[in-house]
Design a protein around this motif. Structure first.
Motif, PDB file in Angstrom:
ATOM      1  N   GLU A 246       0.825  -1.218   0.000  1.00  0.00           N
ATOM      2  CA  GLU A 246       0.000   0.000   0.000  1.00  0.00           C
ATOM      3  C   GLU A 246       0.857   1.265   0.000  1.00  0.00           C
ATOM      4  OE1 GLU A 246      -4.084  -1.811   1.957  1.00  0.00           O
ATOM      5  OE2 GLU A 246      -2.692  -0.695   3.254  1.00  0.00           O
ATOM      6  N   ILE A 247       1.936   1.205   0.768  1.00  0.00           N
ATOM      7  CA  ILE A 247       2.834   2.374   0.763  1.00  0.00           C
ATOM      8  C   ILE A 247       3.430   2.563  -0.627  1.00  0.00           C
ATOM      9  CG2 ILE A 247       4.940   3.373   1.732  1.00  0.00           C
ATOM     10  CD1 ILE A 247       4.305   1.866   4.341  1.00  0.00           C
ATOM     11  N   LEU A 248       3.831   1.456  -1.241  1.00  0.00           N
ATOM     12  CA  LEU A 248       4.411   1.543  -2.593  1.00  0.00           C
ATOM     13  C   LEU A 248       3.400   2.102  -3.588  1.00  0.00           C
ATOM     14  CD1 LEU A 248       6.430  -1.776  -2.521  1.00  0.00           C
ATOM     15  CD2 LEU A 248       7.390   0.516  -2.911  1.00  0.00           C
ATOM     16  N   GLN A 249       2.152   1.709  -3.439  1.00  0.00           N
ATOM     17  CA  GLN A 249       1.109   2.254  -4.317  1.00  0.00           C
ATOM     18  C   GLN A 249       1.024   3.770  -4.144  1.00  0.00           C
ATOM     19  OE1 GLN A 249      -2.169  -0.225  -3.099  1.00  0.00           O
ATOM     20  NE2 GLN A 249      -2.174  -1.342  -5.038  1.00  0.00           N
ATOM     21  N   ARG A 250       1.065   4.181  -2.882  1.00  0.00           N
ATOM     22  CA  ARG A 250       0.985   5.623  -2.617  1.00  0.00           C
ATOM     23  C   ARG A 250       2.198   6.362  -3.178  1.00  0.00           C
ATOM     24  NH1 ARG A 250       0.262   5.498   3.195  1.00  0.00           N
ATOM     25  NH2 ARG A 250      -0.903   3.576   2.852  1.00  0.00           N
ATOM     26  N   LEU A 251       3.342   5.686  -3.146  1.00  0.00           N
ATOM     27  CA  LEU A 251       4.555   6.315  -3.681  1.00  0.00           C
ATOM     28  C   LEU A 251       4.606   6.198  -5.210  1.00  0.00           C
ATOM     29  CD1 LEU A 251       7.166   5.013  -1.068  1.00  0.00           C
ATOM     30  CD2 LEU A 251       6.119   7.281  -1.175  1.00  0.00           C
ATOM     31  N   GLN A 252       3.564   5.605  -5.771  1.00  0.00           N
ATOM     32  CA  GLN A 252       3.430   5.437  -7.221  1.00  0.00           C
ATOM     33  C   GLN A 252       4.513   4.584  -7.850  1.00  0.00           C
ATOM     34  OE1 GLN A 252       2.204   8.951  -9.315  1.00  0.00           O
ATOM     35  NE2 GLN A 252       1.274   9.784  -7.462  1.00  0.00           N
ATOM     36  N   CYS A 253       4.948   3.600  -7.068  1.00  0.00           N
ATOM     37  CA  CYS A 253       5.814   2.567  -7.636  1.00  0.00           C
ATOM     38  C   CYS A 253       4.896   1.592  -8.364  1.00  0.00           C
ATOM     39  CB  CYS A 253       6.572   1.855  -6.513  1.00  0.00           C
ATOM     40  SG  CYS A 253       7.590   0.510  -7.119  1.00  0.00           S
ATOM     41  N   GLU A 254       5.216   1.252  -9.589  1.00  0.00           N
ATOM     42  CA  GLU A 254       4.233   0.523 -10.399  1.00  0.00           C
ATOM     43  C   GLU A 254       4.375  -0.993 -10.403  1.00  0.00           C
ATOM     44  OE1 GLU A 254       4.518   2.707 -14.066  1.00  0.00           O
ATOM     45  OE2 GLU A 254       3.008   4.146 -13.386  1.00  0.00           O
ATOM     46  N   GLU A 255       5.565  -1.477 -10.077  1.00  0.00           N
ATOM     47  CA  GLU A 255       5.730  -2.928 -10.119  1.00  0.00           C
ATOM     48  C   GLU A 255       6.427  -3.478  -8.876  1.00  0.00           C
ATOM     49  OE1 GLU A 255       7.015  -4.595 -13.895  1.00  0.00           O
ATOM     50  OE2 GLU A 255       6.408  -2.726 -14.879  1.00  0.00           O
ATOM     51  N   VAL A 256       6.067  -4.711  -8.537  1.00  0.00           N
ATOM     52  CA  VAL A 256       6.629  -5.346  -7.343  1.00  0.00           C
ATOM     53  C   VAL A 256       7.067  -6.776  -7.609  1.00  0.00           C
ATOM     54  CG1 VAL A 256       5.350  -3.997  -5.629  1.00  0.00           C
ATOM     55  CG2 VAL A 256       4.307  -6.061  -6.607  1.00  0.00           C
ATOM     56  N   GLN A 257       7.997  -7.212  -6.767  1.00  0.00           N
ATOM     57  CA  GLN A 257       8.437  -8.605  -6.751  1.00  0.00           C
ATOM     58  C   GLN A 257       8.634  -8.938  -5.286  1.00  0.00           C
ATOM     59  OE1 GLN A 257      12.007  -9.276  -9.085  1.00  0.00           O
ATOM     60  NE2 GLN A 257      12.442 -11.219  -8.098  1.00  0.00           N
TER      61      GLN A 257
END
Ligand code: C2E
Ligand code: MG
Ligand code: MG
Ligand code: MG
Length: 281
Positions: A246-257
């Motif tokens: 959720e934090i990454l979404q807020r920081l607008q990071c688009e991809e995860v692994q």
């Protein structure tokens, strides 16, 4: 007494050095066997789009399972292989296996994804690295755009001219490059300027400290912004839980692994993962 101590110390060192050398020799033998006896394998970890959950890539990770030693981490295995000539066949084996696997998935009509393959500093600096990569693509008939090569800043810093040339030749034929473990060590924005990376991977250590406050997320925020400025795909590594996501979404990071989306999977399980992701798409 001093003399005796000195002698003891000498004996101690020399015997421990001898045992290190013989251990290395023994491990070299084991590793040689591993290459011949199917003890090595690659596991595959999916990467996904944060918003849609769509699979965007898959990273090949080396596994060595020895009957007595058990699982040997690639973090130990690679440096060990680097102390011997075995690093050359090992690099080839990893690349061959990953490209062949991706080609098989493609032939089965599964979703097209780039397969990411790690190369250590020494592997990247092997003579004939470019030739080896090109030959492997030909042999496995994988189109270059479906291979992503992961290297670290250290591999670049080691010899900038070599790195520039090597990246240029391989980018020219369509291979992608990812800058792995970004945000640790001598993180340098100038590399993003000078080198045409396709992907920036934010190191797990920065994701693990992510909290809901501006200070702990500052690095990730800065890296995501840099990635955007240079038009790069940014992948956060080691995402383990919903809070981090959720934090990454807020920081607008688009991809995860990371374990949150999927652990690294055995080839059969990775195939099943791809089959399911086709059904859901
Ligand atoms: P890496 O390239 O940064 O790969 C990511 C590592 O993080 C992998 O560890 C993966 O299993 C682990 N990981 C993924 N998601 C999570 C998570 O949510 N939480 C945690 N705690 N860990 C996660 P692994 O497979 O043990 O590999 C470690 C390192 O060894 C790799 O780091 C890479 O630098 C190197 N490596 C692995 N395979 C190869 C290879 O074929 N060749 C070379 N040269 N290096 C390799
Ligand atoms: Mg990697
Ligand atoms: Mg990494
Ligand atoms: Mg790493």
């Amino acid at each position: 007494r001093a003399k005796e101590q000195g002698r003891d110390r000498y004996r101690f060192y020399s015997s421990s050095m001898a045992s290190k050398a013989s251990l290395l020799l023994k491990l070299e033998g084991l590793l040689r066997q591993a290459l011949n006896k199917n003890e090595l394998s690659l596991h595959y970890q999916p990467q996904a789009d944060v918003k849609t959950n769509v699979l965007t890539g898959i990273e090949a990770l080396l596994r060595w399972s020895h009957p007595e030693l058990g699982q040997v981490s690639p973090v130990k295995l690679i440096p060990l292989a680097e102390e011997t000539d075995l690093i050359v066949p090992l690099s080839e084996w990893v690349l061959q296996t990953a490209c062949k696997q991706n080609r098989l998935w493609q032939e089965a009509g599964l979703q097209l994804v780039p397969v990411a393959v790690n190369f250590s500093l020494r592997q990247f600096h092997q003579p004939n690295f470019v030739k080896m990569v090109m030959r492997t693509l030909e042999e496995t008939r994988l189109e270059p755009q479906w291979l992503e090569i992961e290297i670290t800043e250290a591999a670049i810093a080691h010899n900038l001219d070599y790195a520039l040339q090597t990246l240029q030749s391989l980018r020219q034929i369509g291979i992608r490059f990812a800058l792995d473990d970004f945000g640790t060590g001598q993180t340098s924005l100038s590399y993003l300027q000078k080198f045409s990376f396709h992907t920036l991977k934010i190191d797990r250590s920065l994701i693990q400290i992510l909290k809901d406050n501006p200070h702990d997320s500052a690095m990730v925020r800065a890296i995501v912004a840099s990635g955007r400025s240079f038009n790069l795909r940014v992948v956060a590594e080691g995402v383990e839980n919903l809070q981090q996501l959720e934090i990454l979404q807020r920081l607008q990071c688009e991809e995860v692994q990371g374990y949150w989306f999927s652990r690294p999977l055995k080839p059969e399980d990775a195939t099943q993962f791809l089959v399911r992701s086709r059904v859901e798409a």
